[in-house]
Enzyme design. Structure first.
Site, short mmCIF file in Angstrom:
data_model
loop_
_atom_site.label_atom_id
_atom_site.label_comp_id
_atom_site.label_asym_id
_atom_site.label_seq_id
_atom_site.Cartn_x
_atom_site.Cartn_y
_atom_site.Cartn_z
NE ARG A 121 41.50 38.45 54.61
CZ ARG A 121 40.81 38.92 53.56
NH1 ARG A 121 40.79 38.24 52.42
NH2 ARG A 121 40.14 40.05 53.64
NE ARG A 143 39.51 39.30 46.87
CZ ARG A 143 38.64 38.78 46.01
NH1 ARG A 143 39.04 38.18 44.90
NH2 ARG A 143 37.35 38.83 46.25
CB ALA A 177 34.28 33.78 51.78
CD GLN A 233 39.03 43.58 47.34
OE1 GLN A 233 38.78 44.78 47.25
NE2 GLN A 233 39.26 43.01 48.50
CG ASN A 257 29.93 40.93 50.72
OD1 ASN A 257 30.60 39.92 50.56
ND2 ASN A 257 29.71 41.79 49.74
CE LYS A 258 36.45 43.19 50.94
NZ LYS A 258 37.52 43.06 51.97
CG ASP A 308 33.61 37.86 52.96
OD1 ASP A 308 33.00 38.80 52.41
OD2 ASP A 308 34.68 37.40 52.51
#
Ligand code: MRU
Length: 361
Positions: free
Chosen positions: A95, A54, A56, A205, A256-257, A246
């Site tokens: 993804r 995982r 990017a 994460q 992003n996350k 990402d």
């Protein structure tokens, strides 16, 4: 990066067997260090979709190796080019948010010709090049980001507190990481740094992977709940926010996350610089703004259950009423106006179309 004193990348070819790609299966970190063999393009697609790998930059590189495995499989296939093209589509669809995936697969597709006998070696060489360039980019981001941390230290002469969200470390890349590269560079130079690590629900994460990395490298850090950042910022406990991306649109909006946006809002309200480690591979010049970026929605079980170590075993437990529905948006968009700067491998620039174009000219 080293694990128990041994140097690891996050993806590599198996020693003595060039037809097998090996990865660190991140689902079990930090409790178990599992190396997984990927032997087919379907193995790679699954590893990306189910997040064995995982982050990017890493999923881009993994997909490039997936294309190599696909070429190996295609040699015996009557419809060679069709097979390769279908593999490319499959990998790209694994993804949707990180642009690195399509970016890497398209670079491999450009090399596809009817000359199927030599294609595997061409795609392997190119995958290794993409991997190496990914490492070089992170290293450069570290070099360009280091003075930002040095500067804070020179002004305050105190430990520099950096807040990060999710894992934009070497586990999300190949080595160094994007957001973490300046942190490692500062730590290695003897600048006292301390990292606030957002746990990053639902897949944790931050708590699992960023904390593991920092621990292995000896960087002082503290894991916090996702909601604690604003409070710490209000109390002068954060000098800088440093995250990954990402996908960044050409106007500088950063995807992003999930939860990154809230950190950026709190940073703005508290006059705290908010920087993004943004390698070229994650900048999408085709998109006008961040709201054109597809946001991945993942399964509800990731929200409803939590995984951890219990009695020496990795277990999953239910957190919510069994029947309660849950929603799982994996990313959000931080508008460019909240971003102090993008740290790229070419230097630092403002998050704006003009500045990005100037840098990339
Ligand atoms: O869903 P993930 O874990 O693949 O998400 C990617 C990330 O880890 C982050 O959003 C990260 O900050 C960007 S990747 C360097």
């Amino acid at each position: 990066m080293k694990i128990n004193g041994k140097k690891f990348h996050t993806i590599w070819l198996k020693e003595n067997d060039e037809q097998i790609v090996q990865i660190i299966d991140q689902r079990f970190l930090p409790h178990e260090f599992v190396i997984e063999n990927l032997e087919t393009v379907d193995d790679v697609e699954r590893a990306i979709r189910e997040m064995h790998v995982r982050g990017a930059p890493l999923i881009g590189v993994a997909a490039a190796f997936g294309m190599y495995l696909s070429a190996l499989e295609a040699i015996d296939n009557q419809q060679f080019t069709k097979y390769i093209n279908e593999s490319a589509e499959k990998l790209k669809a694994a993804r949707p948010t990180a642009v690195n995936l399509a970016w890497a697969v398209d670079q491999q597709l450009e090399l596809v010709s009817e000359n199927y006998k030599i294609l595997p070696s061409i795609l392997l060489e190119n995958a290794e090049r993409i991997k190496k360039e990914s490492i070089d980019r992170c290293k450069k981001i570290g070099e360009f980001g280091l003075p930002l941390i040095e500067d804070i230290y020179q002004r305050t002469e105190q430990i520099v507190n950096i807040l990060t969200h999710c894992n934009a470390g070497w586990m999300a890349c190949i080595d160094y990481g994007t957001a973490t590269a300046p942190i490692y560079a500062a730590h290695d130079k003897g600048i006292p740094v301390h990292v606030w690590v957002d746990e990053t629900r639902p897949r944790n994460q931050g708590a699992r992977i960023t904390a593991f990395e920092l621990q292995e490298h000896g960087v002082p850090h503290t894991v916090i709940t996702d909601n604690a950042g604003g409070h710490l910022m209000q109390h002068g406990e954060v000098d800088m926010v440093l995250v990954g991306t990402d996908r960044t649109a050409r106007n500088g909006d950063v995807c992003n996350k999930i939860g990154t946006y809230l950190k950026a809002l709190a940073a703005k309200d508290n006059n705290i610089p908010f920087y993004v480690g943004a390698p070229t591979s994650s900048i999408d010049f085709s998109l006008k703004n961040g709201f054109e970026i597809p946001i991945e929605e993942r399964g509800e079980e990731e929200v409803k259950y939590i995984q951890g170590m219990c009695d020496g075993e990795i277990k999953k437990i239910l957190l919510t009423p069994k029947a309660s529905p849950a929603a799982n948006f994996a990313f959000d968009v931080t508008p460019a106006r909240l971003v102090t700067g993008l740290i790229t491998e070419f230097g630092i620039c403002k998050a704006s179309q003009e500045e990005l174009l100037r840098l990339y000219q």
